[in-house]
Design a protein around this motif. Structure first.
Motif, mmCIF file in Angstrom:
data_model
loop_
_atom_site.group_PDB
_atom_site.id
_atom_site.type_symbol
_atom_site.label_atom_id
_atom_site.label_comp_id
_atom_site.label_asym_id
_atom_site.label_seq_id
_atom_site.Cartn_x
_atom_site.Cartn_y
_atom_site.Cartn_z
ATOM 1 N N GLY A 1 -3.736 24.153 -4.999
ATOM 2 C CA GLY A 1 -5.797 24.701 -6.212
ATOM 3 C C GLY A 1 -4.865 23.953 -7.990
ATOM 4 N N VAL A 2 -3.848 22.815 -7.590
ATOM 5 C CA VAL A 2 -4.448 21.832 -8.782
ATOM 6 C C VAL A 2 -6.294 21.759 -8.659
ATOM 7 C CG1 VAL A 2 -3.923 19.995 -10.009
ATOM 8 C CG2 VAL A 2 -2.070 20.881 -8.772
ATOM 9 N N ARG A 3 -6.493 21.705 -9.922
ATOM 10 C CA ARG A 3 -7.443 21.472 -10.425
ATOM 11 C C ARG A 3 -7.793 19.996 -11.295
ATOM 12 N NH1 ARG A 3 -8.975 22.573 -6.861
ATOM 13 N NH2 ARG A 3 -8.550 24.474 -5.561
ATOM 14 N N THR A 4 -6.962 19.943 -11.624
ATOM 15 C CA THR A 4 -6.746 18.103 -12.985
ATOM 16 C C THR A 4 -5.319 17.340 -12.799
ATOM 17 O OG1 THR A 4 -8.007 19.252 -14.434
ATOM 18 C CG2 THR A 4 -7.183 17.266 -15.451
ATOM 19 N N VAL A 5 -6.119 16.517 -12.947
ATOM 20 C CA VAL A 5 -4.851 15.432 -12.386
ATOM 21 C C VAL A 5 -4.990 14.506 -12.864
ATOM 22 C CG1 VAL A 5 -3.558 13.830 -10.378
ATOM 23 C CG2 VAL A 5 -4.872 15.703 -9.755
ATOM 24 N N VAL A 6 -4.263 13.926 -13.712
ATOM 25 C CA VAL A 6 -3.293 12.899 -14.573
ATOM 26 C C VAL A 6 -2.413 12.047 -14.430
ATOM 27 C CG1 VAL A 6 -3.052 13.189 -17.616
ATOM 28 C CG2 VAL A 6 -4.549 15.101 -16.489
ATOM 29 N N ALA A 7 -2.975 10.775 -14.847
ATOM 30 C CA ALA A 7 -1.776 10.063 -14.770
ATOM 31 C C ALA A 7 -2.022 9.017 -16.434
ATOM 32 C CB ALA A 7 -2.022 9.066 -13.463
ATOM 33 N N HIS A 8 -0.950 8.583 -16.646
ATOM 34 C CA HIS A 8 -1.427 7.481 -18.061
ATOM 35 C C HIS A 8 -0.546 6.687 -17.401
ATOM 36 C CE1 HIS A 8 -1.082 11.475 -19.679
ATOM 37 N NE2 HIS A 8 -1.291 11.228 -20.959
ATOM 38 N N ILE A 9 -1.249 5.672 -17.097
ATOM 39 C CA ILE A 9 -0.436 4.005 -17.252
ATOM 40 C C ILE A 9 -0.781 2.930 -18.494
ATOM 41 C CG2 ILE A 9 -1.891 2.240 -15.505
ATOM 42 C CD1 ILE A 9 -2.573 4.813 -13.508
ATOM 43 N N HIS A 10 -0.491 2.287 -18.310
ATOM 44 C CA HIS A 10 -0.005 0.227 -19.296
ATOM 45 C C HIS A 10 -1.303 -0.119 -18.984
ATOM 46 C CE1 HIS A 10 1.284 -3.194 -21.536
ATOM 47 N NE2 HIS A 10 2.254 -1.779 -22.201
ATOM 48 N N GLY B 1 0.702 -1.834 -0.198
ATOM 49 C CA GLY B 1 -0.167 0.171 0.247
ATOM 50 C C GLY B 1 0.955 1.015 0.059
ATOM 51 N N PHE B 2 2.556 1.271 -0.047
ATOM 52 C CA PHE B 2 3.034 2.031 -0.089
ATOM 53 C C PHE B 2 2.451 3.407 -1.057
ATOM 54 C CE2 PHE B 2 6.458 -0.162 2.356
ATOM 55 C CZ PHE B 2 5.519 -0.454 3.767
ATOM 56 N N ALA B 3 2.646 2.708 -2.692
ATOM 57 C CA ALA B 3 2.337 3.449 -3.391
ATOM 58 C C ALA B 3 0.764 4.170 -3.572
ATOM 59 C CB ALA B 3 2.360 2.628 -4.934
ATOM 60 N N THR B 4 -0.288 3.341 -3.079
ATOM 61 C CA THR B 4 -1.105 4.246 -2.663
ATOM 62 C C THR B 4 -0.875 5.354 -1.825
ATOM 63 O OG1 THR B 4 -2.538 2.625 -3.889
ATOM 64 C CG2 THR B 4 -3.733 4.160 -2.281
ATOM 65 N N GLU B 5 -0.545 5.003 -0.634
ATOM 66 C CA GLU B 5 -0.231 5.894 0.550
ATOM 67 C C GLU B 5 -0.142 7.532 0.279
ATOM 68 O OE1 GLU B 5 1.340 6.033 5.020
ATOM 69 O OE2 GLU B 5 1.071 4.382 3.947
ATOM 70 N N ALA B 6 1.296 7.138 -1.321
ATOM 71 C CA ALA B 6 2.107 8.035 -1.250
ATOM 72 C C ALA B 6 1.443 8.936 -2.291
ATOM 73 C CB ALA B 6 3.553 7.354 -1.910
ATOM 74 N N ALA B 7 0.832 8.421 -3.394
ATOM 75 C CA ALA B 7 0.224 8.939 -4.653
ATOM 76 C C ALA B 7 -0.767 9.630 -4.216
ATOM 77 C CB ALA B 7 -0.368 7.888 -5.918
ATOM 78 N N GLY B 8 -1.932 9.281 -3.300
ATOM 79 C CA GLY B 8 -3.106 10.056 -1.980
ATOM 80 C C GLY B 8 -2.503 11.226 -1.773
ATOM 81 N N ALA B 9 -1.220 10.762 -0.708
ATOM 82 C CA ALA B 9 -0.647 12.593 -0.097
ATOM 83 C C ALA B 9 -0.464 13.137 -1.433
ATOM 84 C CB ALA B 9 0.233 11.789 0.197
ATOM 85 N N LEU B 10 0.045 12.633 -2.360
ATOM 86 C CA LEU B 10 0.431 14.087 -3.431
ATOM 87 C C LEU B 10 -0.312 14.392 -4.140
ATOM 88 C CD1 LEU B 10 2.510 15.114 -5.626
ATOM 89 C CD2 LEU B 10 2.327 12.952 -7.179
ATOM 90 N N VAL B 11 -2.023 13.625 -4.375
ATOM 91 C CA VAL B 11 -2.829 14.285 -5.117
ATOM 92 C C VAL B 11 -3.035 15.584 -3.718
ATOM 93 C CG1 VAL B 11 -5.208 13.762 -5.425
ATOM 94 C CG2 VAL B 11 -3.257 12.606 -6.581
ATOM 95 N N THR B 12 -3.731 15.107 -2.274
ATOM 96 C CA THR B 12 -4.023 15.360 -1.648
ATOM 97 C C THR B 12 -3.360 17.252 -1.477
ATOM 98 O OG1 THR B 12 -4.892 14.068 -0.037
ATOM 99 C CG2 THR B 12 -4.228 15.910 0.980
ATOM 100 N N TRP B 13 -1.902 16.885 -1.401
ATOM 101 C CA TRP B 13 -0.763 17.912 -1.703
ATOM 102 C C TRP B 13 -1.150 18.942 -2.738
ATOM 103 C CZ3 TRP B 13 2.953 20.509 -4.017
ATOM 104 C CH2 TRP B 13 3.614 21.014 -3.281
ATOM 105 N N LEU B 14 -1.277 18.400 -4.054
ATOM 106 C CA LEU B 14 -1.620 19.344 -5.247
ATOM 107 C C LEU B 14 -3.322 19.399 -4.768
ATOM 108 C CD1 LEU B 14 0.116 16.469 -7.763
ATOM 109 C CD2 LEU B 14 0.934 18.486 -7.068
ATOM 110 N N THR B 15 -3.972 19.994 -4.783
ATOM 111 C CA THR B 15 -5.363 19.868 -4.353
ATOM 112 C C THR B 15 -5.335 20.792 -3.558
ATOM 113 O OG1 THR B 15 -5.962 17.522 -3.764
ATOM 114 C CG2 THR B 15 -6.270 18.178 -5.497
ATOM 115 N N GLU B 16 -4.834 20.916 -2.745
ATOM 116 C CA GLU B 16 -4.377 21.686 -1.413
ATOM 117 C C GLU B 16 -3.762 22.956 -1.695
ATOM 118 O OE1 GLU B 16 -3.077 20.130 1.792
ATOM 119 O OE2 GLU B 16 -5.172 19.288 2.505
#
Length: 171
Positions: A129-138, A112-127
Motif C-alpha cells: 500500500g505504499v504510494r510514494t517512495v522517496v530517496a535522497h542521493i548525493h 547489480g546487488f543494490a538494484t536487485e535489493a532496492a527493486g525488491a524493496l520497492v515492490t514489497w512496499l508498494t504491494e
C-alpha cells in the motif's frame, strides 16, 4: 501507524532478512571500507556501535506514526551478508510514504546487488500500500542515481541537506 512489518524478501540471488542485533558483527566487516562513507559521511561502525544502533532500530520508532523497516542483504550462494536496505514509512496526505536507502559493501558492488535489493524493496512496499517512495542521493553519487533510476525513481528539483530528492509515485 502504518501496519507494515519487515519480513523476509527473496530475489533471484538475494535474501533480504529483517535486521537483528545478531547481524552486527558480520555487517561491521561487510561495511568496513571507509570509501562507503564518501557520500554519506562518517566512518565505518565497529561491531559494538552497530549492535547499539541495531538495538534501537529493532526496537522500532518511538513515534507511533513512523515505522522503521530494516533488512540485511544476504547473498544466497555464499550465505554472506553484503549490505542493507531500509525504509522509513509514514502516512502522508495521499497515503503511505516510504523513504528508502541502500548500501552494499565494496566487495559486492558493481554486480547489480543494490538494484536487485532496492527493486525488491520497492515492490514489497508498494504491494503493502505504499504510494510514494522517496530517496535522497548525493548529486555526485552516480551509482546510487543509477540504482534509483533502475527501480523507478526519478530525480526532482527538491534538495535536502545537499542531496537531491528522488521520487516514485504509485497510483
Amino acid at each position: 501507524m502504518t501496519g507494515i512489518v519487515p519480513e523476509p524478501i527473496r530475489t533471484g540471488r538475494l535474501e533480504l532478512l529483517p535486521l537483528s542485533v545478531g547481524h552486527a558483527e558480520e555487517m561491521a566487516a561487510a561495511l568496513s571500507d571507509p570509501d562507503l562513507h564518501t557520500f554519506i559521511g562518517g566512518a565505518p561502525d565497529t561491531a559494538q556501535s552497530l549492535r547499539t544502533r541495531y538495538e534501537r532500530l529493532v526496537a522500532g520508532s518511538p513515534d507511533p506514526a513512523v515505522t522503521w523497516c530494516n533488512w540485511v542483504i544476504r547473498l544466497r550462494d555464499s550465505a554472506c551478508l553484503t549490505g542493507t536496505v531500509q525504509a522509513t514509512v509514514t502516512v502522508g496526505a495521499h497515503g503511505q510514504v516510504a523513504e528508502i536507502a541502500w548500501v552494499v559493501g565494496t566487495p559486492w558492488q558493481r554486480r547489480g546487488f543494490a538494484t536487485e535489493a532496492a527493486g525488491a524493496l520497492v515492490t514489497w512496499l508498494t504491494e503493502r500500500g505504499v504510494r510514494t517512495v522517496v530517496a535522497h542521493i548525493h548529486p555526485d553519487h552516480q551509482a546510487s542515481a543509477a540504482v534509483a533510476t533502475a527501480v523507478g525513481l526519478a530525480p526532482t528539483g527538491q534538495w535536502h541537506d545537499g542531496e537531491r530528492r528522488w521520487l516514485l509515485n504509485v497510483h
